[in-house]
Write a protein that holds these residues in place. Structure first.
Motif, short mmCIF file in Angstrom:
data_model
loop_
_atom_site.label_atom_id
_atom_site.label_comp_id
_atom_site.label_asym_id
_atom_site.label_seq_id
_atom_site.Cartn_x
_atom_site.Cartn_y
_atom_site.Cartn_z
N HIS A 101 16.81 40.64 2.91
CA HIS A 101 17.84 40.49 2.81
C HIS A 101 18.67 41.35 2.56
O HIS A 101 19.91 41.04 3.11
CB HIS A 101 17.80 39.48 1.05
CG HIS A 101 16.66 37.95 1.76
ND1 HIS A 101 16.48 37.15 0.16
CD2 HIS A 101 16.65 37.61 2.28
CE1 HIS A 101 15.60 36.42 0.74
NE2 HIS A 101 15.57 36.12 2.60
N ASN A 102 18.47 42.41 1.99
CA ASN A 102 19.92 43.44 1.37
C ASN A 102 19.58 44.68 2.56
O ASN A 102 20.17 45.46 2.42
CB ASN A 102 19.69 44.07 0.63
CG ASN A 102 18.38 44.96 -0.21
OD1 ASN A 102 18.05 45.04 0.12
ND2 ASN A 102 18.56 44.53 -2.00
N GLY A 103 18.18 44.75 3.05
CA GLY A 103 18.21 45.96 4.04
C GLY A 103 17.81 47.50 3.69
O GLY A 103 17.47 47.76 3.98
N ASN A 104 16.99 47.72 1.79
CA ASN A 104 16.72 48.92 1.02
C ASN A 104 15.97 48.53 2.01
O ASN A 104 14.82 47.80 1.58
CB ASN A 104 16.95 48.20 -0.25
CG ASN A 104 19.00 47.79 -0.44
OD1 ASN A 104 19.47 48.56 -0.03
ND2 ASN A 104 18.24 48.02 -2.05
N SER A 105 15.00 49.94 1.68
CA SER A 105 13.71 50.36 1.94
C SER A 105 13.55 51.47 1.45
O SER A 105 14.14 52.35 0.71
CB SER A 105 13.79 50.32 3.60
OG SER A 105 13.83 51.49 4.50
N VAL A 106 11.72 51.23 1.10
CA VAL A 106 11.81 52.71 0.41
C VAL A 106 9.88 53.30 1.37
O VAL A 106 9.27 52.23 1.29
CB VAL A 106 11.40 52.48 -1.50
CG1 VAL A 106 10.23 50.79 -1.35
CG2 VAL A 106 10.91 53.59 -2.36
#
Length: 149
Positions: A101-106
Protein backbone atom coordinates in the motif's frame (compact mmCIF):
# COMPACT_ATOMS: atom_id res chain seq x y z
CA UNK A 1 -3.93 -3.10 48.66
CA UNK A 2 -3.44 0.19 46.79
CA UNK A 3 -4.88 3.46 48.03
CA UNK A 4 -8.04 4.46 46.14
CA UNK A 5 -6.39 7.47 44.49
CA UNK A 6 -3.77 5.20 42.83
CA UNK A 7 -6.23 2.73 41.30
CA UNK A 8 -7.17 4.87 38.26
CA UNK A 9 -3.50 5.62 37.59
CA UNK A 10 -2.62 1.93 37.76
CA UNK A 11 -5.43 1.04 35.35
CA UNK A 12 -4.28 3.71 32.84
CA UNK A 13 -0.68 2.51 33.13
CA UNK A 14 -1.75 -1.08 32.40
CA UNK A 15 -3.69 0.06 29.32
CA UNK A 16 -0.65 1.90 27.97
CA UNK A 17 1.80 -0.93 28.62
CA UNK A 18 1.62 -2.55 25.12
CA UNK A 19 2.29 0.80 23.44
CA UNK A 20 5.19 1.52 25.78
CA UNK A 21 6.69 -1.91 25.14
CA UNK A 22 6.45 -1.42 21.37
CA UNK A 23 8.24 1.94 21.64
CA UNK A 24 11.00 0.41 23.77
CA UNK A 25 11.54 -2.42 21.31
CA UNK A 26 11.78 -0.15 18.29
CA UNK A 27 13.89 2.32 20.26
CA UNK A 28 16.28 -0.49 21.16
CA UNK A 29 16.98 -0.94 17.46
CA UNK A 30 18.07 2.67 17.01
CA UNK A 31 21.60 1.86 15.86
CA UNK A 32 22.01 3.69 12.55
CA UNK A 33 23.10 1.40 9.76
CA UNK A 34 23.76 3.04 6.42
CA UNK A 35 23.37 -0.31 4.65
CA UNK A 36 19.89 -0.82 6.03
CA UNK A 37 18.86 2.74 5.22
CA UNK A 38 20.08 2.26 1.68
CA UNK A 39 17.94 -0.85 1.40
CA UNK A 40 14.82 1.09 2.30
CA UNK A 41 13.14 2.76 -0.64
CA UNK A 42 9.86 4.46 -1.16
CA UNK A 43 8.10 4.53 -4.48
CA UNK A 44 4.66 5.32 -5.70
CA UNK A 45 2.42 2.27 -5.19
CA UNK A 46 0.70 2.92 -8.50
CA UNK A 47 4.07 2.68 -10.30
CA UNK A 48 4.90 -0.73 -8.81
CA UNK A 49 4.73 -3.67 -11.21
CA UNK A 50 4.96 -7.21 -9.90
CA UNK A 51 7.62 -9.39 -11.60
CA UNK A 52 6.84 -13.01 -12.46
CA UNK A 53 9.08 -14.45 -9.70
CA UNK A 54 7.58 -12.22 -6.99
CA UNK A 55 5.35 -13.58 -4.25
CA UNK A 56 2.41 -11.64 -2.78
CA UNK A 57 0.71 -12.16 0.55
CA UNK A 58 0.60 -11.10 4.19
CA UNK A 59 3.56 -10.36 6.45
CA UNK A 60 3.71 -10.25 10.23
CA UNK A 61 6.55 -9.84 12.71
CA UNK A 62 8.08 -12.06 15.36
CA UNK A 63 6.88 -11.70 18.92
CA UNK A 64 9.61 -10.71 21.35
CA UNK A 65 9.03 -14.05 23.00
CA UNK A 66 11.52 -15.43 20.44
CA UNK A 67 14.35 -12.98 21.29
CA UNK A 68 17.60 -14.91 21.79
CA UNK A 69 16.09 -18.25 20.78
CA UNK A 70 17.79 -20.39 18.17
CA UNK A 71 16.34 -20.08 14.66
CA UNK A 72 16.09 -22.96 12.18
CA UNK A 73 19.42 -21.85 10.65
CA UNK A 74 21.13 -22.19 14.03
CA UNK A 75 21.68 -18.51 14.76
CA UNK A 76 20.05 -16.62 17.60
CA UNK A 77 17.04 -14.43 16.82
CA UNK A 78 17.70 -10.70 17.28
CA UNK A 79 14.73 -8.37 16.72
CA UNK A 80 17.13 -5.53 15.80
CA UNK A 81 18.51 -7.37 12.75
CA UNK A 82 16.89 -7.23 9.31
CA UNK A 83 15.98 -10.93 9.16
CA UNK A 84 12.93 -13.03 8.33
CA UNK A 85 11.39 -16.48 8.27
CA UNK A 86 10.12 -18.03 5.03
CA UNK A 87 8.86 -21.54 4.33
CA UNK A 88 11.00 -22.35 1.28
CA UNK A 89 13.72 -19.75 0.54
CA UNK A 90 17.22 -21.01 1.35
CA UNK A 91 18.89 -19.67 4.48
CA UNK A 92 20.96 -16.62 3.62
CA UNK A 93 18.71 -15.59 0.72
CA UNK A 94 18.22 -11.83 0.59
CA UNK A 95 14.66 -10.76 -0.16
CA UNK A 96 13.24 -7.34 -0.89
CA UNK A 97 9.95 -6.99 0.99
CA UNK A 98 7.71 -4.18 -0.29
CA UNK A 99 4.58 -2.92 1.46
CA UNK A 100 1.78 -3.19 -1.11
CA UNK A 101 0.00 0.00 0.00
CA UNK A 102 2.72 2.55 0.77
CA UNK A 103 5.62 1.28 -1.38
CA UNK A 104 8.12 1.17 1.51
CA UNK A 105 10.62 -1.65 1.18
CA UNK A 106 13.39 -3.33 3.12
CA UNK A 107 15.93 -6.04 2.26
CA UNK A 108 15.99 -8.92 4.75
CA UNK A 109 18.04 -12.10 5.10
CA UNK A 110 16.20 -15.41 5.54
CA UNK A 111 17.43 -17.19 8.68
CA UNK A 112 14.38 -19.12 9.89
CA UNK A 113 11.39 -21.20 8.80
CA UNK A 114 7.80 -20.03 8.97
CA UNK A 115 5.39 -18.43 9.25
CA UNK A 116 3.13 -21.15 10.58
CA UNK A 117 -0.06 -19.10 10.36
CA UNK A 118 -2.42 -19.60 7.43
CA UNK A 119 -2.40 -16.78 4.88
CA UNK A 120 1.00 -15.36 5.80
CA UNK A 121 4.06 -15.67 3.57
CA UNK A 122 6.82 -14.14 5.72
CA UNK A 123 7.59 -13.33 9.36
CA UNK A 124 9.83 -10.28 9.75
CA UNK A 125 11.96 -9.13 12.64
CA UNK A 126 10.40 -6.11 14.34
CA UNK A 127 13.25 -3.93 12.99
CA UNK A 128 12.39 -4.94 9.40
CA UNK A 129 8.62 -4.65 9.94
CA UNK A 130 8.96 -1.17 11.45
CA UNK A 131 10.68 0.04 8.26
CA UNK A 132 7.56 -0.94 6.32
CA UNK A 133 4.79 0.03 8.73
CA UNK A 134 4.21 0.83 12.41
CA UNK A 135 4.28 -2.31 14.58
CA UNK A 136 0.68 -1.63 15.58
CA UNK A 137 -0.41 -2.66 12.07
CA UNK A 138 0.37 -6.28 13.02
CA UNK A 139 -0.17 -7.81 9.56
CA UNK A 140 0.44 -6.01 6.25
CA UNK A 141 0.14 -6.87 2.54
CA UNK A 142 3.56 -7.32 0.92
CA UNK A 143 5.36 -8.38 -2.22
CA UNK A 144 8.52 -10.51 -1.89
CA UNK A 145 11.27 -10.37 -4.47
CA UNK A 146 14.29 -12.67 -3.98
CA UNK A 147 17.54 -10.91 -4.86
CA UNK A 148 20.59 -12.42 -6.57
CA UNK A 149 23.13 -13.45 -3.93
Amino acid sequence: MLPAFLLPMTFITILRLPALLAMLVVGGCSTYNSASSASTASSSPSAVTVPANAEQGQASYYAHYFEGRTTASGERFDHCELTAAHRTYAFGTRVRVTHAHNGNSVVVRINDRGPFVSGRIIDLSSAAFSQLSPLGAGVIPVTLMPLDN
